[in-house]
Design a protein around this motif. Sequence first.
Motif, PDB file in Angstrom:
ATOM      1  N   TRP A 121       0.830  -1.200   0.000  1.00  0.00           N
ATOM      2  CA  TRP A 121       0.000   0.000   0.000  1.00  0.00           C
ATOM      3  C   TRP A 121       0.871   1.260   0.000  1.00  0.00           C
ATOM      4  O   TRP A 121       0.546   2.232  -0.666  1.00  0.00           O
ATOM      5  CB  TRP A 121      -0.934   0.002   1.194  1.00  0.00           C
ATOM      6  N   VAL A 122       1.973   1.238   0.748  1.00  0.00           N
ATOM      7  CA  VAL A 122       2.874   2.400   0.754  1.00  0.00           C
ATOM      8  C   VAL A 122       3.448   2.615  -0.639  1.00  0.00           C
ATOM      9  O   VAL A 122       3.608   3.755  -1.085  1.00  0.00           O
ATOM     10  CB  VAL A 122       4.000   2.232   1.809  1.00  0.00           C
ATOM     11  N   MET A 123       3.727   1.549  -1.351  1.00  0.00           N
ATOM     12  CA  MET A 123       4.287   1.660  -2.700  1.00  0.00           C
ATOM     13  C   MET A 123       3.261   2.140  -3.720  1.00  0.00           C
ATOM     14  O   MET A 123       3.618   2.811  -4.682  1.00  0.00           O
ATOM     15  CB  MET A 123       4.847   0.308  -3.166  1.00  0.00           C
ATOM     16  N   THR A 124       1.996   1.806  -3.531  1.00  0.00           N
ATOM     17  CA  THR A 124       0.999   2.035  -4.578  1.00  0.00           C
ATOM     18  C   THR A 124      -0.026   3.110  -4.258  1.00  0.00           C
ATOM     19  O   THR A 124      -0.754   3.539  -5.154  1.00  0.00           O
ATOM     20  CB  THR A 124       0.251   0.730  -4.896  1.00  0.00           C
ATOM     21  N   ASP A 126      -1.657   6.802  -3.156  1.00  0.00           N
ATOM     22  CA  ASP A 126      -1.379   8.231  -3.300  1.00  0.00           C
ATOM     23  C   ASP A 126      -2.090   9.088  -2.255  1.00  0.00           C
ATOM     24  O   ASP A 126      -1.724  10.241  -2.057  1.00  0.00           O
ATOM     25  CB  ASP A 126      -1.832   8.716  -4.683  1.00  0.00           C
ATOM     26  N   LYS A 127      -3.104   8.562  -1.627  1.00  0.00           N
ATOM     27  CA  LYS A 127      -3.903   9.335  -0.675  1.00  0.00           C
ATOM     28  C   LYS A 127      -3.245   9.338   0.703  1.00  0.00           C
ATOM     29  O   LYS A 127      -2.678   8.340   1.147  1.00  0.00           O
ATOM     30  CB  LYS A 127      -5.320   8.767  -0.566  1.00  0.00           C
ATOM     31  N   THR A 128      -3.358  10.467   1.388  1.00  0.00           N
ATOM     32  CA  THR A 128      -2.664  10.680   2.657  1.00  0.00           C
ATOM     33  C   THR A 128      -3.083   9.702   3.748  1.00  0.00           C
ATOM     34  O   THR A 128      -2.225   9.081   4.380  1.00  0.00           O
ATOM     35  CB  THR A 128      -2.883  12.130   3.144  1.00  0.00           C
ATOM     36  N   ALA A 129      -4.371   9.571   4.005  1.00  0.00           N
ATOM     37  CA  ALA A 129      -4.823   8.765   5.148  1.00  0.00           C
ATOM     38  C   ALA A 129      -4.408   7.299   5.061  1.00  0.00           C
ATOM     39  O   ALA A 129      -3.821   6.776   6.021  1.00  0.00           O
ATOM     40  CB  ALA A 129      -6.331   8.896   5.337  1.00  0.00           C
ATOM     41  N   PRO A 130      -4.665   6.595   3.945  1.00  0.00           N
ATOM     42  CA  PRO A 130      -4.222   5.197   3.923  1.00  0.00           C
ATOM     43  C   PRO A 130      -2.703   5.059   3.984  1.00  0.00           C
ATOM     44  O   PRO A 130      -2.190   4.107   4.579  1.00  0.00           O
ATOM     45  CB  PRO A 130      -4.786   4.638   2.625  1.00  0.00           C
ATOM     46  N   LEU A 131      -1.993   6.018   3.403  1.00  0.00           N
ATOM     47  CA  LEU A 131      -0.527   5.998   3.501  1.00  0.00           C
ATOM     48  C   LEU A 131      -0.091   6.161   4.954  1.00  0.00           C
ATOM     49  O   LEU A 131       0.758   5.412   5.444  1.00  0.00           O
ATOM     50  CB  LEU A 131       0.078   7.131   2.665  1.00  0.00           C
ATOM     51  N   ALA A 132      -0.669   7.142   5.621  1.00  0.00           N
ATOM     52  CA  ALA A 132      -0.286   7.423   7.015  1.00  0.00           C
ATOM     53  C   ALA A 132      -0.570   6.225   7.919  1.00  0.00           C
ATOM     54  O   ALA A 132       0.293   5.815   8.710  1.00  0.00           O
ATOM     55  CB  ALA A 132      -1.021   8.664   7.524  1.00  0.00           C
ATOM     56  N   PHE A 133      -1.770   5.662   7.804  1.00  0.00           N
ATOM     57  CA  PHE A 133      -2.093   4.508   8.643  1.00  0.00           C
ATOM     58  C   PHE A 133      -1.185   3.322   8.313  1.00  0.00           C
ATOM     59  O   PHE A 133      -0.727   2.619   9.216  1.00  0.00           O
ATOM     60  CB  PHE A 133      -3.571   4.113   8.502  1.00  0.00           C
ATOM     61  N   SER A 134      -0.907   3.105   7.044  1.00  0.00           N
ATOM     62  CA  SER A 134      -0.036   1.992   6.641  1.00  0.00           C
ATOM     63  C   SER A 134       1.364   2.149   7.225  1.00  0.00           C
ATOM     64  O   SER A 134       1.936   1.192   7.754  1.00  0.00           O
ATOM     65  CB  SER A 134       0.044   1.904   5.114  1.00  0.00           C
ATOM     66  N   ILE A 135       1.902   3.347   7.134  1.00  0.00           N
ATOM     67  CA  ILE A 135       3.248   3.602   7.659  1.00  0.00           C
ATOM     68  C   ILE A 135       3.273   3.423   9.173  1.00  0.00           C
ATOM     69  O   ILE A 135       4.186   2.793   9.719  1.00  0.00           O
ATOM     70  CB  ILE A 135       3.722   5.012   7.248  1.00  0.00           C
ATOM     71  N   LYS A 136       2.265   3.948   9.849  1.00  0.00           N
ATOM     72  CA  LYS A 136       2.221   3.810  11.312  1.00  0.00           C
ATOM     73  C   LYS A 136       2.104   2.344  11.722  1.00  0.00           C
ATOM     74  O   LYS A 136       2.723   1.917  12.697  1.00  0.00           O
ATOM     75  CB  LYS A 136       1.086   4.649  11.894  1.00  0.00           C
ATOM     76  N   ILE A 137       1.338   1.573  10.965  1.00  0.00           N
ATOM     77  CA  ILE A 137       1.221   0.137  11.260  1.00  0.00           C
ATOM     78  C   ILE A 137       2.564  -0.546  11.051  1.00  0.00           C
ATOM     79  O   ILE A 137       2.998  -1.353  11.883  1.00  0.00           O
ATOM     80  CB  ILE A 137       0.118  -0.512  10.392  1.00  0.00           C
ATOM     81  N   LEU A 138       3.240  -0.232   9.965  1.00  0.00           N
ATOM     82  CA  LEU A 138       4.534  -0.855   9.692  1.00  0.00           C
ATOM     83  C   LEU A 138       5.547  -0.560  10.795  1.00  0.00           C
ATOM     84  O   LEU A 138       6.349  -1.435  11.149  1.00  0.00           O
ATOM     85  CB  LEU A 138       5.063  -0.402   8.333  1.00  0.00           C
ATOM     86  N   THR A 139       5.507   0.638  11.351  1.00  0.00           N
ATOM     87  CA  THR A 139       6.457   0.963  12.426  1.00  0.00           C
ATOM     88  C   THR A 139       6.220   0.102  13.673  1.00  0.00           C
ATOM     89  O   THR A 139       7.147  -0.110  14.445  1.00  0.00           O
ATOM     90  CB  THR A 139       6.405   2.453  12.809  1.00  0.00           C
ATOM     91  N   LEU A 140       5.009  -0.403  13.830  1.00  0.00           N
ATOM     92  CA  LEU A 140       4.729  -1.283  14.977  1.00  0.00           C
ATOM     93  C   LEU A 140       5.492  -2.598  14.883  1.00  0.00           C
ATOM     94  O   LEU A 140       5.740  -3.248  15.894  1.00  0.00           O
ATOM     95  CB  LEU A 140       3.227  -1.583  15.058  1.00  0.00           C
ATOM     96  N   PHE A 141       5.872  -2.983  13.662  1.00  0.00           N
ATOM     97  CA  PHE A 141       6.534  -4.274  13.443  1.00  0.00           C
ATOM     98  C   PHE A 141       8.036  -4.146  13.197  1.00  0.00           C
ATOM     99  O   PHE A 141       8.701  -5.153  12.991  1.00  0.00           O
ATOM    100  CB  PHE A 141       5.878  -5.003  12.266  1.00  0.00           C
ATOM    101  N   GLN A 142       8.570  -2.939  13.233  1.00  0.00           N
ATOM    102  CA  GLN A 142       9.978  -2.770  12.858  1.00  0.00           C
ATOM    103  C   GLN A 142      10.953  -3.405  13.854  1.00  0.00           C
ATOM    104  O   GLN A 142      12.060  -3.758  13.465  1.00  0.00           O
ATOM    105  CB  GLN A 142      10.311  -1.304  12.597  1.00  0.00           C
TER     106      GLN A 142
END
Length: 177
Positions: A121-124, A126-142
């Motif tokens: 989703w981060v790669m594909t 363009d909209k702010t909200a799904p990008l932001a939530f996706s990135i925040k979720i990914l940081t939970l698993f880093q």
Amino acid sequence: MDTLVSYFQTRTASRKHREEALKVVKNSPEREAALLQLAFNPKAERQHIYAAWIWELFILEDLSRLHPHLNQCIVRLIAITNSSMRRSLSKSFWHFLKEKSNREVLNKKEKQLLVDSFLDWVMTEDKTAPLAFSIKILTLFQNEIPEVQKQLEDLLIHSKRTFPKGLYPVLRDVFKN
């Protein structure tokens, strides 16, 4: 499912109609499975988008409602391509996963599927909200999946991609250093 589709066809995007639709689902527990099938349908027709909005309200009202459907939702997540559906579903997952106890019930395969989906989703997206939530979720698993941090850096810092301005606060949060 057909009755839920028919009902959604008569609704608008207004908050009032979405809350009424939520009540319909809550008052008929047998409709929960139909709602899930519609909300995670990659066809992204009007009823699927509407169902994703209702799914978001349904889950945010009581996060434990996601537990019985967790694996099925995770498996179906990667196929979702509609930005509006992604916003609703990623918001639901963000609120669910930010609770450490909810992340702890995931097995390694489920965690990897989530990471793969949200990286996609981060790669594909363009909209702010799904990008932001996706990135925040990914940081939970880093911390558990070390390559997540590197992949985020490559996608968000080292790429030539331009992101929506609304995403910059999230990027600053993720890359504090």
